[in-house]
Write an enzyme that holds these catalytic residues in place. Sequence first.
Site, PDB file in Angstrom:
ATOM      1  N   ASP A 129       0.841  -1.192   0.000  1.00 23.55           N
ATOM      2  CA  ASP A 129       0.000   0.000   0.000  1.00 23.55           C
ATOM      3  C   ASP A 129       0.881   1.250   0.000  1.00 23.55           C
ATOM      4  O   ASP A 129       1.926   1.275  -0.661  1.00 23.55           O
ATOM      5  CB  ASP A 129      -0.938  -0.042   1.211  1.00 23.55           C
ATOM      6  CG  ASP A 129      -2.284   0.604   0.921  1.00 23.55           C
ATOM      7  OD1 ASP A 129      -2.357   1.842   0.978  1.00 23.55           O
ATOM      8  OD2 ASP A 129      -3.235  -0.128   0.638  1.00 23.55           O
ATOM      9  N   PRO A 149       1.110   3.686  18.147  1.00 25.14           N
ATOM     10  CA  PRO A 149       1.007   2.834  19.346  1.00 25.14           C
ATOM     11  C   PRO A 149       0.192   1.569  19.131  1.00 25.14           C
ATOM     12  O   PRO A 149       0.459   0.548  19.786  1.00 25.14           O
ATOM     13  CB  PRO A 149       0.331   3.760  20.369  1.00 25.14           C
ATOM     14  CG  PRO A 149       0.616   5.141  19.897  1.00 25.14           C
ATOM     15  CD  PRO A 149       0.665   5.066  18.403  1.00 25.14           C
ATOM     16  N   HIS A 166      -3.554   5.847   3.813  1.00 25.54           N
ATOM     17  CA  HIS A 166      -4.303   4.657   3.415  1.00 25.54           C
ATOM     18  C   HIS A 166      -3.653   3.376   3.935  1.00 25.54           C
ATOM     19  O   HIS A 166      -4.324   2.480   4.468  1.00 25.54           O
ATOM     20  CB  HIS A 166      -4.403   4.637   1.883  1.00 25.54           C
ATOM     21  CG  HIS A 166      -5.350   3.644   1.321  1.00 25.54           C
ATOM     22  ND1 HIS A 166      -4.965   2.374   0.956  1.00 25.54           N
ATOM     23  CD2 HIS A 166      -6.676   3.734   1.018  1.00 25.54           C
ATOM     24  CE1 HIS A 166      -6.012   1.727   0.451  1.00 25.54           C
ATOM     25  NE2 HIS A 166      -7.066   2.524   0.485  1.00 25.54           N
ATOM     26  N   ASN A 186     -14.046   0.121  -6.532  1.00 28.54           N
ATOM     27  CA  ASN A 186     -15.104   1.032  -6.075  1.00 28.54           C
ATOM     28  C   ASN A 186     -15.826   1.673  -7.250  1.00 28.54           C
ATOM     29  O   ASN A 186     -16.071   2.869  -7.271  1.00 28.54           O
ATOM     30  CB  ASN A 186     -14.503   2.131  -5.184  1.00 28.54           C
ATOM     31  CG  ASN A 186     -13.820   1.572  -3.963  1.00 28.54           C
ATOM     32  OD1 ASN A 186     -14.181   0.510  -3.470  1.00 28.54           O
ATOM     33  ND2 ASN A 186     -12.815   2.272  -3.469  1.00 28.54           N
ATOM     34  N   VAL A 225      -6.467 -14.920  -7.312  1.00 23.29           N
ATOM     35  CA  VAL A 225      -6.703 -13.871  -6.323  1.00 23.29           C
ATOM     36  C   VAL A 225      -8.116 -13.967  -5.751  1.00 23.29           C
ATOM     37  O   VAL A 225      -9.074 -14.213  -6.481  1.00 23.29           O
ATOM     38  CB  VAL A 225      -6.484 -12.484  -6.961  1.00 23.29           C
ATOM     39  CG1 VAL A 225      -6.845 -11.365  -5.988  1.00 23.29           C
ATOM     40  CG2 VAL A 225      -5.026 -12.343  -7.409  1.00 23.29           C
ATOM     41  N   ASP A 241     -15.308 -12.573  -5.422  1.00 24.93           N
ATOM     42  CA  ASP A 241     -15.335 -13.889  -4.770  1.00 24.93           C
ATOM     43  C   ASP A 241     -16.140 -13.873  -3.482  1.00 24.93           C
ATOM     44  O   ASP A 241     -16.977 -14.742  -3.246  1.00 24.93           O
ATOM     45  CB  ASP A 241     -13.911 -14.353  -4.463  1.00 24.93           C
ATOM     46  CG  ASP A 241     -13.147 -14.740  -5.706  1.00 24.93           C
ATOM     47  OD1 ASP A 241     -13.560 -15.699  -6.372  1.00 24.93           O
ATOM     48  OD2 ASP A 241     -12.150 -14.072  -6.028  1.00 24.93           O
ATOM     49  N   SER A 279     -11.169  -1.185  -0.398  1.00 20.74           N
ATOM     50  CA  SER A 279      -9.832  -1.193   0.218  1.00 20.74           C
ATOM     51  C   SER A 279      -9.899  -1.610   1.677  1.00 20.74           C
ATOM     52  O   SER A 279      -8.967  -2.231   2.204  1.00 20.74           O
ATOM     53  CB  SER A 279      -9.200   0.201   0.132  1.00 20.74           C
ATOM     54  OG  SER A 279      -8.716   0.472  -1.156  1.00 20.74           O
TER      55      SER A 279
END
Length: 475
Positions: A87, A95, A126, A218, A241, A264, A302
């Site tokens: 990404d 933290p 992201h 999207n 995938v 899927d 995402s």
Amino acid sequence: VTRVVIEGTSADAYADAPAAAAILARHGAVVFAEHDSSVRITFDPNDTYYRTDPYVGLGQWGIRAALIDKAWDVVRGSPAVTVAVLDTGVDATHPDLVGALLPGTTYVSQPSSECVPETTRDDNGHGTHVSGIVGANGNDGRGVAGVAFGVRVLPVKALDCTGVGSLSDVAQAVTWAVDRGARIVSLSLGSPFDSPTLRGAIAFAASRNVLVVAAAGNCGGTLERCTSLNQIDYPAAYEEVVAVGATDTDDSLAAFSTRNATVDVSAPGRRIVSTTPTYPVYLSQRPINPMPPMHGVVSGTSQAAPFVAGLAALIWSQEPALSAPQVAQRLRSTADDLGAPGRDDSFGAGRINALRAVTSTADVYVATYDTAAVPTSVETARPVSATVRVTNRSSFAWKATGTGAVRLEWSWLDSAGAPVPNAKGTTPLPVDVERSAGASVVATMTAPAVAGSYSLRFDLLRDGVGTFSSRGAQP
């Protein structure tokens, strides 16, 4: 009350206990007998935003909708399982992520002029968000809990501060992650352009028993940043995938989620609270809903993809001997069917059900085929003998006869990949095939009557169930 202990290994004893109880119950001196099952604490993490959050007030609703909280009563993430997140990088000082991260790397060859060149940290936001969905530290009294908290997250920066990267960089990142021991590669990215380089990297991952999970896209409700409505995205479209659509807070399909034949499964993807960088980033400057520091809410496929990657990590934490195709099939076969009966282009097989996935005893259908002995040229309209070696990678033995018998199915396809009419049949297995064993099947068929270039497609068919490919296996 008398407790009777069955001698033997724990697994054998557990399996034999119900049968032993039934035998004891028939004895005249026994009022009743039952299998003494176990009980366990129902776990509810103490993370600050688990039940509610200051942004939309929903807390980690997706954890509860997909029964991940119930699955935690069975298994939690194992540090032996590594999930690579490809990404925009990650805030390694967060933290909620300290201790969960492995040393990552960067593949960004052409960053935008808006970005600081050669930076290795998450300068978009992201990547930190999706990394938290997978593996943010759970039950630590702060922030959020990752789906598979306890696993190790391997961050690879393949996108620049604007969230853009090249397919070649992503391909290199996939290969690097696989070589560094990732069991799962999570890709919350996509492109409408197919790429032999990326395809090769995905195939390499599959050859190393690595599961690749990707956002389906999207493009379900708008053409903004999409070339067409419900466009095909890569790598989600590749067969190896697991492509993930997004569900809304009411278990409906999220309006933005792409609807097409590549989907899927689906997973929570709207109003998802997770970790965000502790410093200002590109998404902090958005005029509408800027990303706050520490934690924030983001929507998209995402966000749905790391839910599935995290669940795959829980499955492997519970059953490390499973293959990647078996894990993929487990995700599909245990999902809650929310759309039209069976698989559909909106939800795929359905919204993931984590509890069912980690407790399922459903058969897993996987086979490999060796077609080296199949002839490459034959005479038209003449009988053909094709020997195919099939190996049982399923979770059950294949019976050659009787109830649930397995047969080899063959069919001719023309040069365009379309089935040739009346050119299909089956051949029984010569013997029963145990798990991990194989058998050579000699199929006799007739070649097509018209000369040309054809393909033979092989699948397995289980009586009363259907083809293996309909259960997620690759033909």
